[in-house]
Design an enzyme around this catalytic site. Structure first.
Site, PDB file in Angstrom:
ATOM      1  N   ASP A 109     -20.737   3.150  -4.990  1.00  0.00           N
ATOM      2  CA  ASP A 109     -20.288   1.966  -5.719  1.00  0.00           C
ATOM      3  C   ASP A 109     -18.815   2.118  -6.062  1.00  0.00           C
ATOM      4  O   ASP A 109     -18.243   3.213  -5.980  1.00  0.00           O
ATOM      5  CB  ASP A 109     -21.133   1.760  -6.974  1.00  0.00           C
ATOM      6  CG  ASP A 109     -21.132   2.969  -7.895  1.00  0.00           C
ATOM      7  OD1 ASP A 109     -20.062   3.268  -8.465  1.00  0.00           O
ATOM      8  OD2 ASP A 109     -22.174   3.636  -8.059  1.00  0.00           O
ATOM      9  N   GLU A 127     -20.309  21.760  24.757  1.00  0.00           N
ATOM     10  CA  GLU A 127     -20.323  20.962  23.516  1.00  0.00           C
ATOM     11  C   GLU A 127     -19.087  21.267  22.667  1.00  0.00           C
ATOM     12  O   GLU A 127     -18.484  20.370  22.077  1.00  0.00           O
ATOM     13  CB  GLU A 127     -21.595  21.241  22.718  1.00  0.00           C
ATOM     14  CG  GLU A 127     -22.824  20.567  23.309  1.00  0.00           C
ATOM     15  CD  GLU A 127     -24.123  21.021  22.646  1.00  0.00           C
ATOM     16  OE1 GLU A 127     -25.050  20.199  22.577  1.00  0.00           O
ATOM     17  OE2 GLU A 127     -24.224  22.201  22.223  1.00  0.00           O
TER      18      GLU A 127
END
Ligand code: GLA
Length: 749
Positions: free
Chosen positions: A535, A615
């Site tokens: 928020d 990777e």
């Protein structure tokens, strides 16, 4: 632009670049809402305040012959209970004699250059000299109550914030039973409500529904803003879309219980009330005291939901988040949580750091498990000193090792929590928020500290300080892993229990403020089991928040898109995690995972020791790409490209630089098909007259589809006009395989 008052007409004009807001002082000093919408060049819109006698709608005593002038039907600027307005009130006050009737009338006002701000609540910061504010005092003579309505106008950002201060100017004590920040009455419109619901690991799912003649409440009584209903709602035209239609946004800057109430009344008028939730709230207001409500960040867009989102992105980035981190290049993080959970020691952490550095990561974050007796989630919270049996070299030893590798170092805390099995609990059992006559409600085996008490806040601050002073720490992950229940403080007495939930939030804010002031260089990432406290209140202290405990890229598409209706990508904590994913078991290619995670504060959440050489090479490439696009992603304009129809097939979004010199298109196919449709997109926000060249393509697709007979129409070096890309669109290659994704970088030539 700014604020003007027409003394003759008794109308306030609050004007931003693309919106206008008008308040009229009606007869008898009744404060009425006259207009909020597209600029009308200060034309007095109070002619729209129709007076109609609807029956069973009473009248002010002194205007009892004017039957259409009713508190029940006129658009009010701040609604109260008891004096004839039967719609949802913003303010309910029990006065000394037990009466709950309030009748507020205009008393005076002030127009102020710049803005005043709260010392205890977060607020939208003033940037240079762009802010002007209006304070209107309303007064109820009988109750002896003054309510100041505060409006801060951020003209160039199309934002107006609203809040209220309720002051007891009587000779008695009164009790606030509800104290919302604002109410707004919108007339003559049929609208939809958009809100963002969810649950742990599935936050901020966008939901849109037409408003009907009832009261719709979006809120939380969990003590935090919650995973379940974000304190942000949008009201928009029934037909509004990404690029057209009128929309109003209301974002409450608050991290506790909240209520966003929307009512459609008997005549079709819409009332929006936003503020602190009512269930666990009462507040005793003694003579001479005042109560401040949190701010609501309002914006209006006549150009659809996309513009509304971009308005929020700008104000949050530039005026809400701590300014120290606006231009700070956030390091690419690797966090050990999903790599090790609680099972690590100093050797494994050092090995991970080494492997992470090889991949190009820039900061290592040591997550839960480094402190107290913390080997699982049964113990340790509240004891913020290093677990020497796990980490014999201490936090400083780990931090030094990171520094030696060229990595910054960050540390996890959960400051507001306590385990029963902790030294803090053994020493201070009363520090827990709970009714002492009951067994506490447990969640994740932990309890919540009584942050309403300054001595509790101080204890945690001192413990954190000891750790932060003892090592080179440049980041804190600030977690919060349960909802509040049993909200009771032994320090508040019988009368004060209704204040504890709000005082808890104020206590948390005071701790955040103290840490921020003592360590301005430490960046805090908020977290609450992922995005349970995502928020604008938290963003005032923590410029980024871990968006969700669900790190799986395909689920994240919806979570991040929902989040970005109100919050900029620069606030969205987003990492590449292992495949198969730990939350839902799905396997997604590493390039797709990265394309999704790059639309946030990018990082990794896995064990780098387990990566293959290929990777690792891929990760190095991803970090280089992200760092190259950093400013475009973090500060550029964000556009949702896929619509409700194409979204069944793929999700696409883009970033465009403020000066329109570059753009980044991202697309993930979520439903691969045989003999597929061509993924087709129209770009947005480009310069129609400029030419854009494809500068780079990053994709999960390694091979062309078998026997497709398809001649690719896109490739590095191709160029198109902005107008062509926006109006004609771009036809991408059909995509095969597992969750294929593509990222296309365009630069203006
Ligand atoms: C929460 C966070 C996770 C991790 C754990 C540790 O769930 O969201 O990222 O930090 O806590 O307990």
């Amino acid at each position: 632009m700014g604020i003007k008052f027409d003394d003759k007409r008794k109308v306030f004009f609050l004007t931003t670049q693309n919106s206008e807001y008008q308040i009229a002082i009606g007869d008898g000093g009744v404060l009425l809402h006259a207009y909020y919408g597209k600029p009308v060049c200060a034309a007095d819109m109070s002619y729209l305040l129709a007076e109609i006698d609807r029956g069973f709608s009473g009248n002010y005593y002194e205007m009892r012959d004017r039957r259409g002038f009713s508190p029940d039907t006129l658009p009010q600027e701040y609604s109260t209970f008891g004096a004839g307005d039967y719609r949802v009130p913003a303010l309910v006050v029990e006065q000394d004699n037990g009466s709950r009737t309030l009748d507020l009338r205009y008393k005076e006002h002030r127009i102020v250059q710049g803005r005043r701000h709260s010392e205890i609540l977060p607020y939208v910061r003033e940037n240079s000299d762009e802010t002007e504010s209006l304070e209107i005092d309303l007064f109820d003579e009988v109750a002896g109550l003054t309510v100041t309505l505060i409006y801060n106008v951020f003209a160039s950002k199309d934002v107006i914030t609203r809040s209220s201060v309720i002051a007891n100017t009587s000779g008695n004590t009164c009790r606030l039973l509800k104290a919302a920040s604002m109410s707004l009455d919108i007339t003559y419109k049929k609208m939809d409500l958009i809100h963002f619901h969810g649950r742990h690991a599935m936050e901020r799912q966008m939901e849109r529904s037409p408003l009907t003649h009832d009261v719709h409440m979006v809120g939380s009584s969990r003590g935090t803003s919650s995973h379940h209903n974000n304190p942000f709602v949008i009201l928009c035209d029934r037909g509004a879309g990404e690029d057209y239609g009128e929309c109003y946004g209301f974002m409450l800057m608050y991290s506790g219980n909240h209520a966003q109430e929307v009512e459609v009344d008997q005549s079709g008028s819409i009332r929006m009330v936003s503020g602190i939730g009512r269930e666990d709230f009462t507040w005793k207001l003694y003579m001479g005291e005042a109560f401040e409500t949190p701010e609501v960040i309002m914006t209006y867009s006549s150009r659809g939901l996309g513009q509304l989102s971009r308005n929020y992105h700008r104000i949050i980035r530039e005026n809400v988040c701590p300014p120290e981190f606006n231009d700070y290049k956030r390091p690419v993080i690797i966090n050990n949580w999903e790599g090790t959970y609680f099972g690590f020691d100093d050797n494994s952490i050092k090995e991970m750091m080494y492997a992470a550095r090889q991949c190009g990561c820039e900061m290592f974050v040591l997550d839960d498990g480094w402190f107290g007796k913390r080997d699982d989630d049964n113990s340790g919270l509240g004891d913020w000193y290093v677990n020497m049996s796990k980490l014999p070299c201490g936090i400083s030893g780990i931090a030094d090792y990171a520094e030696g590798l060229g990595l910054k170092f960050g540390l996890w805390f959960e400051p507001e929590m306590i385990n029963e099995d902790s030294d803090l609990f053994r020493e201070h059992p009363d520090y827990v928020l709970r009714d002492p006559d009951r067994k506490p409600v447990m969640a994740r085996n932990q309890m919540v500290l009584d942050m309403s008490r300054p001595e509790v806040v101080e204890n945690i601050f001192c413990q954190m300080k000891e750790v932060l002073d003892g090592a080179d720490i440049s980041y804190i992950k600030w977690d919060f892993n349960r909802s509040l229940s049993n909200v009771y403080s032994v320090a508040a007495g019988r009368e004060g229990q209704g204040e504890v939930a709000h005082r808890f939030v104020l206590g948390t804010y005071s701790l955040l403020k103290k840490i921020r002031e003592t360590y301005p260089g430490i960046m805090i990432e908020g977290c609450s089991g992922g995005g349970g406290r995502f928020d604008a209140g938290m963003l005032f202290y923590t410029p980024q928040i871990w968006c969700s405990d669900n790190s799986e890229a395909i689920n994240r598409l919806r979570i991040q898109e929902g989040t970005c209706y109100g919050y900029p990508v620069s606030t969205v904590g987003s990492h590449v995690s292992a495949s198969p994913n730990h939350q839902n078991g799905r396997e997604v290619p590493i390039a797709t995972r990265a394309i999704v995670a790059m639309s946030g504060t990018f990082g990794y959440e896995l064990d780098p020791r387990e990566l293959t050489e290929d990777e690792k090479e891929e990760i190095r490439k991803q970090i280089d790409l992200y760092n190259g696009y950093y400013s475009l992603i973090q500060n550029g304009d964000y556009f949702r490209i896929s619509d409700e129809y194409s979204r069944e097939y793929f999700t696409a979004w883009s970033f465009v630089a403020g000066d329109k010199t570059e753009a980044l298109l991202n697309l993930v196919v979520t439903d691969v098909r045989a003999n597929p449709e061509i993924p087709f997109v129209k770009l947005k926000g480009l310069d129609p007259l400029a030419r854009y060249r494809i500068d780079n393509i990053y994709s999960s697709i390694k091979e062309k589809p078998p026997e497709s007979g398809f001649r690719s129409m896109i490739g590095v070096g191709n160029s198109y006009s902005g107008a062509a890309l926006m109006n004609g669109g771009l036809a991408l290659d059909p995509m095969y395989g597992v969750y294929p994704a593509i990222q296309i970088h365009l630069i203006k030539v």
